[in-house]
Write an enzyme that holds these catalytic residues in place. Sequence first.
Site, short mmCIF file in Angstrom:
data_model
loop_
_atom_site.label_atom_id
_atom_site.label_comp_id
_atom_site.label_asym_id
_atom_site.label_seq_id
_atom_site.Cartn_x
_atom_site.Cartn_y
_atom_site.Cartn_z
N SER A 109 43.35 45.19 37.48
CA SER A 109 42.78 43.97 36.71
C SER A 109 41.44 43.36 37.43
O SER A 109 40.55 42.68 36.80
CB SER A 109 43.76 42.89 36.65
OG SER A 109 44.48 42.77 37.97
N HIS A 148 41.92 35.90 40.08
CA HIS A 148 40.99 37.14 39.76
C HIS A 148 39.60 36.54 39.77
O HIS A 148 39.28 35.37 39.63
CB HIS A 148 41.42 37.80 38.39
CG HIS A 148 42.73 38.31 38.45
ND1 HIS A 148 43.75 37.90 38.50
CD2 HIS A 148 42.96 39.73 38.22
CE1 HIS A 148 44.93 38.78 38.61
NE2 HIS A 148 44.25 39.90 38.59
#
Length: 255
Positions: free
Chosen positions: A12, A237
């Site tokens: 990811s 993230h």
Amino acid sequence: MPAPRQVNLGDSYSAAAGVQPLVEDSPVLCLRSSRNFAHLLAAARGYRLDDVSCSGADTTDFFTAQYAGVPAQLDALAGGPDVVTVMIGGNDSAVYTTAIRACSDVAATDPGGSPCRAAHGAEYVDIVRDRTYPALARALAAVRAKAPGAQVLAVGYPWILPAQTGCYPTMRVAAGDVPYLRELQAVLNRSVQRAAEQAGVTYVDMSGVSEGHDACAPVGTRWIEPQVGATGAAPAHPNELGQQAIADQVAAALR
């Protein structure tokens, strides 16, 4: 002469989960962004890009299909790429997501202390050293073998947390557990670096350049989105600034 071909592999962080817009017609579960570092690099360098990064991937997904319609990532190396970019390892044994979740779950019991370290000690670091590192070595050796003529670049993970204290509750980590999770991430990055060196792969270090751009930094400075109030990327993230920073570091490491 055709433009050089780049293949992007990974998880990811490589796919840029939560950064919009997604790659058109890409597998929805992969959350593959058209603004991830590989796309930014390919656009700047004029590369033809095959991006097979996929959220949730670990090193086993290099060898076997992650989902129906999402084949083994190493399959993309057929045909001889010129450049291969890789970010992988954080999901192996679910160690990093498990550690962050575990630390978040106990943070409220002692926000100024280190309840996660007290509960788990060296458990997570041992998993990275004993399981993740060998898996990374196998995966990067396989990439090198399948793309013998390519420049292969394995990218380390930018800092998620600052060196000390943190920003509870924006990042739900008790103050004393911030260095604990930083050390876990440092061990993971050292494992990526060791595996890269063993495979004859270029390691792209994000640790120095990402200092001060962690999830506790303000909007416009942070490269990682926090657990609470994330905008522009999945929590914990890289956002688009982070993806651009990764692209810049990879570009600087290219021959």
